[in-house]
Scaffold this active site. Structure first.
Site, PDB file in Angstrom:
ATOM      1  N   GLY A  72      46.398 -43.600  67.740  1.00 45.18           N
ATOM      2  CA  GLY A  72      45.609 -43.664  66.522  1.00 45.18           C
ATOM      3  C   GLY A  72      45.116 -42.265  66.148  1.00 45.18           C
ATOM      4  N   THR A  73      44.763 -41.488  67.150  1.00 44.51           N
ATOM      5  CA  THR A  73      44.304 -40.118  66.907  1.00 44.51           C
ATOM      6  C   THR A  73      45.371 -39.317  66.174  1.00 44.51           C
ATOM      7  OG1 THR A  73      42.948 -40.179  68.911  1.00 44.51           O
ATOM      8  CG2 THR A  73      43.517 -37.994  68.068  1.00 44.51           C
ATOM      9  N   ASN A 151      33.467 -48.019  65.143  1.00 41.52           N
ATOM     10  CA  ASN A 151      33.652 -48.309  66.565  1.00 41.52           C
ATOM     11  C   ASN A 151      32.344 -48.436  67.343  1.00 41.52           C
ATOM     12  OD1 ASN A 151      33.986 -45.455  65.706  1.00 41.52           O
ATOM     13  ND2 ASN A 151      33.755 -45.051  67.881  1.00 41.52           N
ATOM     14  N   GLN A 179      40.020 -49.704  64.667  1.00 41.77           N
ATOM     15  CA  GLN A 179      39.190 -50.793  65.212  1.00 41.77           C
ATOM     16  C   GLN A 179      39.406 -52.099  64.461  1.00 41.77           C
ATOM     17  OE1 GLN A 179      37.412 -51.017  67.916  1.00 41.77           O
ATOM     18  NE2 GLN A 179      37.391 -48.884  68.545  1.00 41.77           N
ATOM     19  N   SER A 199      46.318 -48.416  66.004  1.00 38.74           N
ATOM     20  CA  SER A 199      46.586 -48.036  67.391  1.00 38.74           C
ATOM     21  C   SER A 199      46.858 -49.290  68.214  1.00 38.74           C
ATOM     22  CB  SER A 199      45.373 -47.293  67.962  1.00 38.74           C
ATOM     23  OG  SER A 199      45.586 -47.004  69.323  1.00 38.74           O
ATOM     24  N   ALA A 200      47.960 -49.267  68.984  1.00 39.16           N
ATOM     25  CA  ALA A 200      48.404 -50.480  69.688  1.00 39.16           C
ATOM     26  C   ALA A 200      47.392 -50.960  70.728  1.00 39.16           C
ATOM     27  CB  ALA A 200      49.750 -50.223  70.357  1.00 39.16           C
ATOM     28  N   HIS A 201      46.749 -50.019  71.431  1.00 38.38           N
ATOM     29  CA  HIS A 201      45.926 -50.463  72.575  1.00 38.38           C
ATOM     30  C   HIS A 201      44.626 -51.143  72.174  1.00 38.38           C
ATOM     31  CE1 HIS A 201      42.724 -47.256  73.182  1.00 38.38           C
ATOM     32  NE2 HIS A 201      43.522 -46.613  72.356  1.00 38.38           N
ATOM     33  N   THR A 237      61.778 -38.017  70.331  1.00 38.69           N
ATOM     34  CA  THR A 237      62.462 -39.262  70.680  1.00 38.69           C
ATOM     35  C   THR A 237      61.435 -40.372  70.734  1.00 38.69           C
ATOM     36  OG1 THR A 237      64.067 -38.007  71.932  1.00 38.69           O
ATOM     37  CG2 THR A 237      63.924 -40.369  72.425  1.00 38.69           C
ATOM     38  N   CYS A 327      31.065 -39.469  72.781  1.00 37.56           N
ATOM     39  CA  CYS A 327      31.185 -38.829  74.095  1.00 37.56           C
ATOM     40  C   CYS A 327      30.288 -37.598  74.177  1.00 37.56           C
ATOM     41  CB  CYS A 327      32.603 -38.366  74.356  1.00 37.56           C
ATOM     42  SG  CYS A 327      33.824 -39.615  74.015  1.00 37.56           S
TER      43      CYS A 327
END
Ligand code: PLP
Length: 398
Positions: A72-73, A151, A179, A199-201, A237, A327
């Site tokens: 996502g970043t 988030n 999110q 973002s997949a995660h 790739t 953070c």
């Protein structure tokens, strides 16, 4: 009853076993490079294109409008830097004060190369103010970037309205929907967005893979150079297994989003009610209605400095939750910039606990959490300040 309770889905989600099944062949025998012309290559290409169609379907886009990225970043970086570079000018980005670091730090980088950055204020519930966007649009703007869901506090932004206004001024609109993706319905046509990051995660897919929706009329410059994969916008790739995982996760989310949302909103409601009933000094952050279904951020008035201890106590009792703050802020022991932007004073902004529920959470887990909580709160009061601060530092995943 000994298993852990995971309530930190805004940081990351467990892989859905169905996603793992879809990915497995591409971590084993189906190892071809999608750019190769032989059978192995063609199989990989077919899998990547199927995933592209699945991701497009989640947001009602065309498959050719999806560019796979490594996160996502990276999708956020490509949207902002790519739009400014394509404009051929130093650029002017309008964004909000409560974006994720993936947007804020990209803006900082662009500012160093001469771009102007405008940070729009938010109200007490975290909603970007339309009047301030209108004012910002009076000057020459390259792109407006506003997140779909925050988030830290889970507030949903009025993307449709903000993007519509932006389009009336002929300006590009990007939304960081990392999110929101897979949690609330997203239709890029109805929302009027030109660019949108996923973002997949965050939707029960694998880590290290994301996507950027790029409307077919939008010109972007690449930020990674090489073999010209992904229509020249993202050379390298392809991460075939990861992309297949994102596709499968998007497909499952499209089918189960509504039922997941109803269930998670109910769990959240039960927890919020119980929290405010048991603890009169508990206050909930974010918008009461426009919010992510399974997201609950709260603090305890007068006990802001004990929340790190509460997080540790919950962890020791088997529950994973998050401090949900930036953070950098937690490293320095500073208040959350998101809460400060929402108008909270420095002391209230110091403490925030974030519960974010996901597809595999159960009613029994919610009940068990509510049983564990009072004891955890009581023991948190005895945790020394220093260990509280380090606990916050350790879990500052976004
Ligand atoms: N944008 C938002 C709103 C996020 O919450 C996150 C991750 O926490 C990101 C972007 C970054 O996504 P990724 O972890 O895939 O790089």
């Amino acid at each position: 009853m000994n298993s852990r309770i995971y309530f930190d889905h805004s940081a990351t989600t467990p892989l859905d076993p169905r996603v793992l099944d879809a990915m497995a062949p591409f971590l084993g025998g189906a190892f071809g490079n999608p750019s190769s012309l032989h059978r192995e290559g063609r199989m990989a290409r077919e899998a990547v294109e199927k995933a592209r169609a699945q991701v497009a379907a989640l947001i009602s886009a065309q498959p050719e409008e999806i560019v796979f990225t490594a996160s996502g970043t990276e999708a956020d970086n490509l949207a902002l830097i790519g739009a400014v570079r394509a404009s051929g000018k130093p650029g002017h980005i309008v964004t909000s004060a409560i974006e994720h670091a993936a947007i804020l730090e990209t803006c900082r980088f662009l500012a160093e190369s001469g771009a102007k950055i405008t940070h729009l204020p938010v109200d007490a519930e975290g909603i970007v103010r339309t009047d301030s966007l209108l004012r910002a649009l009076q000057s020459n703007v390259t792109l407006v970037s506003i997140m779909a869901a925050n988030n830290v506090v889970g507030t949903l932004e009025p993307i449709e309205e903000l993007a519509h206004l932006t389009k009336l001024h002929g300006v590009l609109f990007h939304s960081d929907a990392v999110q929101a993706g897979g949690k609330i319905p997203l239709d890029v046509n109805r929302l009027h967005v030109d660019l949108l990051s996923l973002s997949a995660h965050k939707l029960h897919g694998p880590k290290g893979v994301g996507a950027l929706y790029v409307h077919k009329n939008v010109k972007l410059s690449p930020i990674i150079f090489g073999g010209g994969q992904e229509r020249g916008l993202r050379s390298a790739t392809e991460n075939v297994a990861g992309i297949v995982g994102l596709g499968a996760a998007a497909e499952i989310a499209r089918q189960e989003l509504e039922s997941d949302a109803v269930r998670l909103a109910q769990f959240r409601e039960n927890i919020a009610l119980e929290l405010t009933r048991q603890f009169p000094n508990c206050y909930v952050f974010g918008h009461a209605v426009h919010r992510l279904p399974g997201h609950l951020s709260f603090g305890f008035r007068g006990q802001e400095r004990e929340l790190g201890g509460l997080l540790s106590a919950l962890d020791a009792a088997g529950v994973a939750v998050s401090a949900g703050s930036a953070c950098s802020a937690q490293h320095s022991g500073e208040p959350s910039p998101v809460l400060l932007a929402m108008g909270y004073d420095a002391e209230s902004a110091r403490g925030l606990l974030r519960l974010s529920l996901g597809r595999f959470n159960t009613e029994q887990e919610v009940e068990r959490f509510l049983e564990i909580l009072p004891q955890a709160v009581a023991s948190a009061a005895h945790v020394p300040r220093n260990s509280a601060a380090s606990a916050l530092t350790a879990v500052a995943a976004q």
